[in-house]
Enzyme design. Structure first.
Site, PDB file in Angstrom:
ATOM      1  N   ASP A  67      34.363  66.126  34.358  1.00 62.48           N
ATOM      2  CA  ASP A  67      33.770  66.412  33.049  1.00 62.48           C
ATOM      3  C   ASP A  67      34.102  65.338  32.014  1.00 62.48           C
ATOM      4  O   ASP A  67      34.912  64.455  32.262  1.00 62.48           O
ATOM      5  CB  ASP A  67      34.245  67.789  32.547  1.00 62.48           C
ATOM      6  CG  ASP A  67      35.752  67.987  32.726  1.00 62.48           C
ATOM      7  OD1 ASP A  67      36.478  66.980  32.815  1.00 62.48           O
ATOM      8  OD2 ASP A  67      36.193  69.138  32.793  1.00 62.48           O
ATOM      9  N   ASN A 135      42.459  80.203  30.834  1.00 66.57           N
ATOM     10  CA  ASN A 135      41.408  81.232  30.904  1.00 66.57           C
ATOM     11  C   ASN A 135      40.680  81.198  32.257  1.00 66.57           C
ATOM     12  O   ASN A 135      39.661  81.855  32.435  1.00 66.57           O
ATOM     13  CB  ASN A 135      40.392  81.041  29.767  1.00 66.57           C
ATOM     14  CG  ASN A 135      39.617  79.729  29.874  1.00 66.57           C
ATOM     15  OD1 ASN A 135      39.911  78.892  30.722  1.00 66.57           O
ATOM     16  ND2 ASN A 135      38.625  79.561  29.022  1.00 66.57           N
ATOM     17  N   HIS A 137      39.270  78.513  33.693  1.00 65.19           N
ATOM     18  CA  HIS A 137      38.180  77.534  33.880  1.00 65.19           C
ATOM     19  C   HIS A 137      38.578  76.458  34.889  1.00 65.19           C
ATOM     20  O   HIS A 137      39.755  76.169  35.078  1.00 65.19           O
ATOM     21  CB  HIS A 137      37.716  76.930  32.541  1.00 65.19           C
ATOM     22  CG  HIS A 137      38.625  75.931  31.924  1.00 65.19           C
ATOM     23  ND1 HIS A 137      38.550  75.570  30.600  1.00 65.19           N
ATOM     24  CD2 HIS A 137      39.643  75.186  32.426  1.00 65.19           C
ATOM     25  CE1 HIS A 137      39.454  74.652  30.333  1.00 65.19           C
ATOM     26  NE2 HIS A 137      40.140  74.413  31.416  1.00 65.19           N
ATOM     27  N   GLU A 142      33.513  77.374  31.886  1.00 62.40           N
ATOM     28  CA  GLU A 142      34.248  78.388  31.150  1.00 62.40           C
ATOM     29  C   GLU A 142      33.841  79.792  31.626  1.00 62.40           C
ATOM     30  O   GLU A 142      32.783  79.951  32.250  1.00 62.40           O
ATOM     31  CB  GLU A 142      33.932  78.245  29.647  1.00 62.40           C
ATOM     32  CG  GLU A 142      34.322  76.896  29.049  1.00 62.40           C
ATOM     33  CD  GLU A 142      35.834  76.731  28.836  1.00 62.40           C
ATOM     34  OE1 GLU A 142      36.635  77.458  29.460  1.00 62.40           O
ATOM     35  OE2 GLU A 142      36.213  75.838  28.051  1.00 62.40           O
TER      36      GLU A 142
HETATM   37  P1  PGA Z   1      46.045  71.072  31.980  1.00 63.93           P
HETATM   38  O1  PGA Z   1      44.556  71.562  31.899  1.00 63.93           O
HETATM   39  O2  PGA Z   1      46.169  70.335  33.257  1.00 63.93           O
HETATM   40  O3  PGA Z   1      46.211  70.187  30.778  1.00 63.93           O
HETATM   41  O4  PGA Z   1      46.913  72.291  31.926  1.00 63.93           O
HETATM   42  C1  PGA Z   1      43.970  72.136  33.004  1.00 63.93           C
HETATM   43  C2  PGA Z   1      42.556  72.516  32.655  1.00 63.93           C
HETATM   44  O5  PGA Z   1      42.290  72.846  31.497  1.00 63.93           O
HETATM   45  O6  PGA Z   1      41.710  72.484  33.565  1.00 63.93           O
END
Ligand code: PGA
Length: 242
Positions: A67, A135, A137, A142
């Site tokens: 992304d 959450n 995702h 999302e």
């Molecule tokens: P993080 O994010 O590795 O910074 O915890 C993971 C994500 O949001 O996919």
């Protein structure tokens, strides 16, 4: 599903890097699906070490990132394009012609997503590295009412904006949308490596791996993939007994 219980972040990163490195050694022109965020930084560091030791050749590797934020240029130090160069690409012999990251400055979402769909269709992903949001995702898929197959223009969830604001001067500066690979495209990867560390991921990891499969918790779909390796540290896996 294979679950590795790592001692800590460094150990998690070592295991993930070993898997990605093995993939590259076994198939030098592998297509790697790559992630950003805090989780993979250590993995990329270990891959750089392997490269510098002469053990890993990125010369034929193709990469497709999950992304990119909309509205940030490649030169913005919070863009995922910048992140990838900073934490991996500038330190290995990757051919930048083989690197694929959505263009966050393309205003025409349909055009950018179609282009990304074509890139993914042409380059089947051998191993997809994933982090997980608090959450649930994966990429910027999302929680929603349905699983989205293809690349799309995603609205970031409040929880994501909250989690990512630590990287920006203020919450207002966090982009509110992003281009992301879809769930279906992630699921088409031959192998998936999910990494998670820290207490803040413990609840969501339990729900993702043991709860119902539902688009309100996007990572739960991974239960349906035939080759998922989960690497978590003690804190992230504390509710997972097996
Ligand atoms: P993080 O994010 O590795 O910074 O915890 C993971 C994500 O949001 O996919």
């Amino acid at each position: 599903m294979k679950i590795y219980r790592a001692k800590d972040y460094d150990h998690m990163s070592q295991i993930a890097a070993n898997i990605l490195a093995a993939q590259i050694v076994l198939k030098p022109d592998s297509c790697l699906g790559l992630a950003t965020g805090g989780s993979p930084v250590g993995t990329y560091k270990k891959l750089i070490e392997k490269h510098k030791n002469g053990d890993l050749d990125f010369g034929k590797v193709v990469t497709i990132n999950l992304d990119e934020y909309c509205g940030l240029s490649k030169d913005n130090d919070q863009s995922y394009d910048y992140y990838m160069r900073e934490y991996l690409f500038n330190h290995v012999n990757i051919n930048f012609g083989n690197v694929n990251i959505p263009n966050g400055l393309e205003p025409d979402a349909a055009k950018e997503c179609k282009l990304y769909d074509e890139i993914i269709a042409k380059n089947p992903i051998d191993v997809q590295l994933l982090g997980i949001g608090t959450n649930g995702h994966i990429g910027f898929n999302e929680p929603s009412a349905e699983f989205k197959f293809a690349s799309h223009h995603a609205q970031l969830a409040e929880a994501t904006i909250e989690a990512n604001k630590r990287y920006f001067d203020s919450e207002e500066k966090v982009p509110k949308t992003a281009y992301t690979m879809g769930i279906g495209q992630i699921m088409l990867s031959k192998k998936i490596v999910l990494i998670a560390s820290g207490e803040s991921k413990a609840d969501i990891m339990y729900k993702a791996l043991h709860g119902p499969i539902m688009p309100q918790l996007p990572a739960s779909v991974l239960q349906m993939h035939r080759d998922v390796t989960v690497i978590g540290d003690e804190a992230a896996l504390k509710h997972i007994k097996q």
